[in-house]
Write an enzyme that holds these catalytic residues in place. Sequence first.
Site, mmCIF file in Angstrom:
data_model
loop_
_atom_site.group_PDB
_atom_site.id
_atom_site.type_symbol
_atom_site.label_atom_id
_atom_site.label_comp_id
_atom_site.label_asym_id
_atom_site.label_seq_id
_atom_site.Cartn_x
_atom_site.Cartn_y
_atom_site.Cartn_z
ATOM 1 N N LYS A 222 0.655 -0.807 -0.125
ATOM 2 C CA LYS A 222 -0.128 -0.190 -0.250
ATOM 3 C C LYS A 222 0.898 1.157 -0.332
ATOM 4 C CE LYS A 222 -3.819 -2.166 0.271
ATOM 5 N NZ LYS A 222 -4.932 -1.629 -0.473
ATOM 6 N N ASP A 250 -0.115 0.152 -5.033
ATOM 7 C CA ASP A 250 -1.517 -0.052 -4.767
ATOM 8 C C ASP A 250 -1.641 1.406 -4.154
ATOM 9 O OD1 ASP A 250 -4.618 0.322 -4.340
ATOM 10 O OD2 ASP A 250 -4.729 -1.631 -3.657
ATOM 11 N N ASN A 252 -4.800 3.274 -4.461
ATOM 12 C CA ASN A 252 -6.430 3.720 -3.499
ATOM 13 C C ASN A 252 -6.818 4.847 -3.757
ATOM 14 O OD1 ASN A 252 -4.961 1.350 -1.585
ATOM 15 N ND2 ASN A 252 -7.466 0.655 -1.695
ATOM 16 N N GLU A 276 -1.775 0.427 -8.675
ATOM 17 C CA GLU A 276 -3.459 0.160 -7.954
ATOM 18 C C GLU A 276 -4.351 0.908 -8.515
ATOM 19 O OE1 GLU A 276 -6.337 -3.160 -5.683
ATOM 20 O OE2 GLU A 276 -4.259 -3.910 -6.626
ATOM 21 N N GLU A 305 -11.927 -2.005 -8.051
ATOM 22 C CA GLU A 305 -12.193 -2.347 -7.177
ATOM 23 C C GLU A 305 -13.580 -1.820 -6.726
ATOM 24 O OE1 GLU A 305 -10.339 -1.382 -2.862
ATOM 25 O OE2 GLU A 305 -9.036 -2.331 -4.436
ATOM 26 N N ASP A 328 -14.942 -7.612 -8.898
ATOM 27 C CA ASP A 328 -15.058 -7.378 -7.140
ATOM 28 C C ASP A 328 -17.008 -8.416 -7.378
ATOM 29 O OD1 ASP A 328 -14.393 -6.023 -4.404
ATOM 30 O OD2 ASP A 328 -15.997 -6.482 -4.492
ATOM 31 N N HIS A 355 -10.342 -8.664 -7.279
ATOM 32 C CA HIS A 355 -10.075 -7.803 -6.226
ATOM 33 C C HIS A 355 -10.690 -8.852 -4.960
ATOM 34 C CE1 HIS A 355 -11.857 -5.404 -2.614
ATOM 35 N NE2 HIS A 355 -10.340 -4.855 -2.508
#
Length: 443
Positions: A222, A250, A252, A276, A305, A328, A355
């Site tokens: 992350k 990722d 987010n 991501e 996701e 997802d 995901h």
Amino acid sequence: MVGGRITRLSVHDVRFPTSLGAHGSDAMHTDPDYSAAYVIIETDAKDGLKGYGITFTLGKGTEVVVCAVNALSRHVLNKDLGDIVRDFRGFYRQLTSDGQLRWIGPEKGVVHLATAAVLNALWDLWAKQERKPLWKLLVDMDPKQLLSCIDFRYITDALTEEEAYEILQKGSIGKKEREEQMLKCGYPAYTTSCAWLGYSDQQLKQLCSQALKEGWTRFKVKVGADLKDDIRRCRLIRDMIGPEKILMVDANQRWDVPEAIEWMLKLAEFKPLWIEEPTSPDDILGHATISKALAPLGIGVATGEQCHNRVIFKQLLQADALQFLQIDSCRLGSVNENLSVLLMAKKFQIPVCPHAGGVGLCELVQHLIIFDYISISGSLENRMCEYVDHLHEHFKYPVVIKKACYMPPKDAGYSTEMKEESVKKHQFPEGEVWQKLMDAQHN
């Protein structure tokens, strides 16, 4: 014979206090409590089977999804399961086209999360009545029956029903061998459990070391809150796993488009396979810009996701905006809508890497990706399914991981059923776990 009049639909607000250990933490969601709106469907069939469905949430707001499920229940109660599955496309259209509820969607947000929970329960019940795990139910369907579950409205400019039929026909070649391969070896997975953003460096090292001993070769980190911190953590993980193993990052949705490109130029030295969710999940052209800018560095863009529906995926594919597509099982309209996205991904030749970071998501999405390999994609190249090592103990049929691979579920259903004691203990706000936490806060 599939059937039974649906006599009851109940929904529970189930929350796990994962924020206490920073599990699931990332640059945008710093304190998630992994939660679910948990739907139970009962019928008057003599078999006494129930269908269980979930949609994933992060704590606060689950009660809103519960309200939406209750609002949708009138479309489900007193329907016969056999009638639903014989015209699943029509039922899906009815559920997503309620003349009033559609206004607070359409096919997105809370109402679509609720739709997923209801449909997931129906698929679980159907598979149980057929005495098959969901992936096997799908694999054994003929192409016309599979396509009858899909609403092609809004995507025929990218994928017609005739094209989808041809894909499934071609996918039938070698199906038996691919199914045997899955049963023997399983589907490749990657782990996110080592590197949540809220973990200390010591915890990262400990978890990464353990994962390496267990045979993991693909790791996700992350990123997105602080560049210096990201560089340190990526270096730590890359040094531990070595140059040959696969690393992904990722963000987010933390960055603007120029910021995403600039940030990834600084992280390129760690050779990530993908970045991501670099920006807003709704920004198709932004993803395309990032994708084009990072291509010379060998870094792909992955997202999905939080893509609302098949239309967003259609546009991402049409715009060359992603190199890895992440379905997802609870964000989209259950199996029905995911089938359409899997077929579009095949047409556009984009690998699907689902995901699964959330309560129950690993349990559900394993069925979809195993089916995808056997019946649609026929390839494992650049493909893997996310795995997080949290909360599986609360499920009656938890995932089985061997040698960093998902082993195909053997129990009938969609693996969605939670243990009764877990639901009772974690139901919000009256469950024992939450009562204790509330008492501790007051004291």
